[in-house]
Motif scaffolding. Sequence first.
Motif, short mmCIF file in Angstrom:
data_model
loop_
_atom_site.label_atom_id
_atom_site.label_comp_id
_atom_site.label_asym_id
_atom_site.label_seq_id
_atom_site.Cartn_x
_atom_site.Cartn_y
_atom_site.Cartn_z
N PHE A 69 21.56 -22.06 66.31
CA PHE A 69 21.11 -22.44 64.98
C PHE A 69 20.52 -21.24 64.24
O PHE A 69 20.67 -21.10 63.04
CB PHE A 69 20.09 -23.57 65.07
CG PHE A 69 19.75 -24.12 63.71
CD1 PHE A 69 20.70 -24.85 63.00
CD2 PHE A 69 18.52 -23.90 63.14
CE1 PHE A 69 20.41 -25.34 61.75
CE2 PHE A 69 18.22 -24.39 61.88
CZ PHE A 69 19.17 -25.12 61.18
N GLU A 70 19.85 -20.38 65.01
CA GLU A 70 19.25 -19.21 64.40
C GLU A 70 20.31 -18.32 63.76
O GLU A 70 20.07 -17.68 62.74
CB GLU A 70 18.50 -18.43 65.48
CG GLU A 70 17.21 -17.84 64.96
CD GLU A 70 16.47 -17.12 66.06
OE1 GLU A 70 16.09 -17.80 67.04
OE2 GLU A 70 16.28 -15.92 65.94
N GLU A 71 21.48 -18.30 64.35
CA GLU A 71 22.59 -17.54 63.80
C GLU A 71 22.94 -18.08 62.42
O GLU A 71 23.20 -17.35 61.49
CB GLU A 71 23.79 -17.71 64.73
CG GLU A 71 24.35 -16.49 65.38
CD GLU A 71 23.40 -15.37 65.66
OE1 GLU A 71 22.83 -14.81 64.71
OE2 GLU A 71 23.25 -15.00 66.82
N SER A 72 22.92 -19.41 62.29
CA SER A 72 23.23 -20.01 60.99
C SER A 72 22.23 -19.54 59.95
O SER A 72 22.56 -19.26 58.80
CB SER A 72 23.20 -21.53 61.07
OG SER A 72 23.67 -21.99 62.29
N LEU A 73 21.00 -19.44 60.39
CA LEU A 73 19.93 -19.04 59.49
C LEU A 73 20.15 -17.62 58.97
O LEU A 73 19.99 -17.33 57.79
CB LEU A 73 18.61 -19.11 60.26
CG LEU A 73 17.41 -19.55 59.47
CD1 LEU A 73 17.63 -20.95 58.94
CD2 LEU A 73 16.18 -19.53 60.36
N TYR A 74 20.54 -16.74 59.88
CA TYR A 74 20.84 -15.36 59.51
C TYR A 74 21.89 -15.35 58.40
O TYR A 74 21.74 -14.65 57.39
CB TYR A 74 21.34 -14.62 60.76
CG TYR A 74 22.03 -13.29 60.53
CD1 TYR A 74 21.30 -12.15 60.21
CD2 TYR A 74 23.41 -13.16 60.67
CE1 TYR A 74 21.93 -10.92 60.03
CE2 TYR A 74 24.04 -11.94 60.50
CZ TYR A 74 23.30 -10.83 60.17
OH TYR A 74 23.94 -9.63 60.00
N HIS A 75 22.91 -16.16 58.56
CA HIS A 75 23.98 -16.16 57.57
C HIS A 75 23.56 -16.80 56.26
O HIS A 75 24.00 -16.39 55.19
CB HIS A 75 25.23 -16.83 58.15
CG HIS A 75 25.83 -16.01 59.25
ND1 HIS A 75 26.39 -14.79 59.02
CD2 HIS A 75 25.87 -16.19 60.59
CE1 HIS A 75 26.78 -14.26 60.17
NE2 HIS A 75 26.48 -15.08 61.14
N MET A 76 22.69 -17.81 56.34
CA MET A 76 22.22 -18.43 55.11
C MET A 76 21.35 -17.45 54.33
O MET A 76 21.46 -17.34 53.10
CB MET A 76 21.41 -19.71 55.42
CG MET A 76 22.24 -20.86 55.94
SD MET A 76 23.84 -21.03 55.16
CE MET A 76 23.34 -21.54 53.53
N ILE A 77 20.48 -16.74 55.04
CA ILE A 77 19.61 -15.79 54.36
C ILE A 77 20.45 -14.71 53.67
O ILE A 77 20.22 -14.36 52.52
CB ILE A 77 18.60 -15.17 55.36
CG1 ILE A 77 17.61 -16.24 55.81
CG2 ILE A 77 17.87 -13.98 54.74
CD1 ILE A 77 16.67 -15.81 56.90
N ARG A 78 21.46 -14.26 54.38
CA ARG A 78 22.34 -13.24 53.80
C ARG A 78 23.07 -13.79 52.56
O ARG A 78 23.14 -13.12 51.53
CB ARG A 78 23.35 -12.77 54.85
CG ARG A 78 23.40 -11.26 54.99
CD ARG A 78 24.35 -10.81 56.06
NE ARG A 78 25.74 -11.18 55.75
CZ ARG A 78 26.47 -10.59 54.81
NH1 ARG A 78 25.97 -9.63 54.08
NH2 ARG A 78 27.71 -10.98 54.59
N ALA A 79 23.55 -15.01 52.66
CA ALA A 79 24.28 -15.59 51.53
C ALA A 79 23.37 -15.70 50.31
O ALA A 79 23.79 -15.43 49.18
CB ALA A 79 24.84 -16.95 51.91
N PHE A 80 22.12 -16.09 50.54
CA PHE A 80 21.19 -16.21 49.42
C PHE A 80 20.87 -14.84 48.83
O PHE A 80 20.72 -14.68 47.63
CB PHE A 80 19.92 -16.93 49.85
CG PHE A 80 20.05 -18.42 49.72
CD1 PHE A 80 19.80 -19.05 48.51
CD2 PHE A 80 20.46 -19.20 50.80
CE1 PHE A 80 19.96 -20.42 48.37
CE2 PHE A 80 20.62 -20.57 50.67
CZ PHE A 80 20.37 -21.18 49.45
N HIS A 81 20.75 -13.86 49.71
CA HIS A 81 20.40 -12.53 49.22
C HIS A 81 21.50 -11.91 48.37
O HIS A 81 21.24 -11.15 47.45
CB HIS A 81 20.03 -11.60 50.39
CG HIS A 81 19.30 -10.38 49.95
ND1 HIS A 81 19.07 -9.29 50.76
CD2 HIS A 81 18.76 -10.07 48.76
CE1 HIS A 81 18.42 -8.37 50.07
NE2 HIS A 81 18.22 -8.82 48.87
#
Lengths: 351, 311
Positions: B228-240
């Motif tokens: 799940f943490e991996e998903s978070l990494y990708h979400m943060i990147r997408a928002f940035h």
Amino acid sequence: MSSRIWSIDLEKADELFNALAAGQRLYLPIEQAGQVQFKEYDPADSKQKVRLDALNTVRSAKDLFFPQSENMAAFKREGKKIEIIDNRERVSPFAIFGVRACDARSFEILDRVFLSEPVDVSYADRRENGTVITLACNEPEETCFCEAFGIDAAEPGGDISAWIADGKIWWQPITARGEALTEALADVLTNAEPDDEKLVMQKKQIREIIAQLPLHELSLESFQPERLKEIFDSPKWQELSEACIGCGTCTFVCPTCQCYDIRDYDTGNGVQRYRCWDSCMYSDFVMMAHGNPRTSQVERFRQRFMHKLVYYPANNEGVYSCVGCGRCLAKCPSSMNIVKVAKAIGGEANV
Amino acid sequence: MQTNNRPVKEIAQEIFAENQAERILGWKRGEFFYDNSPAVFSAADELQEFVYDAFCGSNLSKFLVKEAAKEGRIAVLLKPCDRYSFNQLVKEHRIDKENVLPIEIDCDGMVDIDKVRALGIKGIKSISADGDQLTIETVYGQKNCSKEDVLLLKCQTCKDRTGGDRFALVREIEEMSSVERYEFWRSELSKCIRCNACRNVCPACTCEKCVFDNDKSGIANKANSDSFEESLYHMIRAFHVAGRCTDCGECSRVCPQGIPLHLINRKVIKDLNEFYGEYQAGADDSSVGPLTSYELDDVEPDIVMNRGGGR
Ligand code: SF4
Ligand code: SF4
Ligand code: SF4
Ligand code: SF4
């Protein structure tokens, strides 16, 4: 090596896998969203797609022995007391089927590091509990150059070697552990002849294909420990490293990359200490109190190849820490890799 | 500068011959025919290894962040898609435009060798093209496929050619039930090995020190505690990168695990288009983006609740 050999119809592979999985956890090359990985086989899950045709998994088989991250210890605080809890995982016996000859050789390279004093207990535990069943490569890729390291894809090694030929899986135990596992499979395996014509033909065919691969004769002769300084100082590193974006993909897919970082995670009321793969390509690799000794990407880039082709062999009787699996060739975003480096730097050192 | 169908190598030679720049950022021939690498050329004789063919998919714009900061003018070869990233980087003041000579080169689609492999074609020795038909010589005999089928994902919906509908798959995912959608992303993102190739190649990711690499950020990590943490990494990147992502397709091109990362960014782009009007990041190098400007008729945050459909 045992000369006893068995076989089972390829169509009945499920029976073999089910029998194996009954005795221990079994890992197979299984497809997940388009990519093939070693995953735990679940006989009850009909959706799992076993891919014996896939050559190299994206993550190598080292994952099962040296996972990307694992717990080392937990620290719990109560008042003025700190309790240290050993929460390292201890594994139960498992088998991994479908390991290619290159990955099988990578274990020997990792063994020299993790099993020499001080022994890495987690790695040793997994090595003791894991039975490696290899599979010969019927269809090598153009990126394969295992032969450059004296690896024979037609005799893949491991505890048990397997081949697919003539619609059958052929099975030959090599080590005592392999023999023991084979005993338990008496009901599914049929006795066969080690010099069966079909099997001999298959091995011959594999070697013929290997001899046609573009990189099969890659020479690493010029990478000698005595030339350490000369290779280290080569002006070529600068231009070679220019394409490198420092992502670390090459190190994470590599079966022989062995560096890890140890980190503490603040759990709120204590600390979880874990280790995870690290990459010499990263800016915080071997970070020390004073900072990082390698401050530029060219130095980090150089480290990876110096380690594989010069430092490791210097400490290990000339054994290179690359097995020619070709993963870094296929996966680098900039198509920069050990072969390009070996040819550019090695070619120069040769003249 | 436009190439007007001239061979790109000729243009590169001219740049040195006429002293238009001191260095050229282009591609260098690889070990095989398909593994060209980005490279900097500093003299005419180095151009022997220069190459421009259907295997130059990598976007050179990001390399300019470090290369344009060096001494001496640098010429860069930009495919139509790469031009958007270049503009966006100029807009964000990550590239000193004065130090760069941008050369727009023609492109008729880049081939994705992984897609050729995905067709079950192994031991590739060479590829020749006759129109859309590719003939592939391999260790295992001759194979054929259509070029259209093995184009890089970004080329299939090329901004400069009449391409497919780039939001088609996004819509399909939107139509999924939340459980299906969760399963889809879980199965994709749990393959992630956190190699950072997607981030490092991304022209919108140019922070000097990414929070995920910064020990002092408190969230630096090289390993996930679960998938799940991996998903978070990708979400943060997408928002940035929201509003700045040009949809250059590099993240999906480089991911060793074949994760369709571009779909996350395309979802954001699609939403931005719907909320604030059509916008293409990198279409120019000076306009203000949808998330960095304020208009009275901008949507209110409750749009998230009100548009319905469980999206
Ligand atoms: S060599 Fe390639 S895969 Fe390795 S860190 Fe550099 S860009 Fe990434
Ligand atoms: S360096 Fe590359 S070819 Fe060699 S073992 Fe590692 S991934 Fe495989
Ligand atoms: S999207 Fe593809 S076809 Fe279009 S310019 Fe880029 S590489 Fe060329
Ligand atoms: S490139 Fe792929 S595997 Fe690597 S961090 Fe990005 S999503 Fe994960």
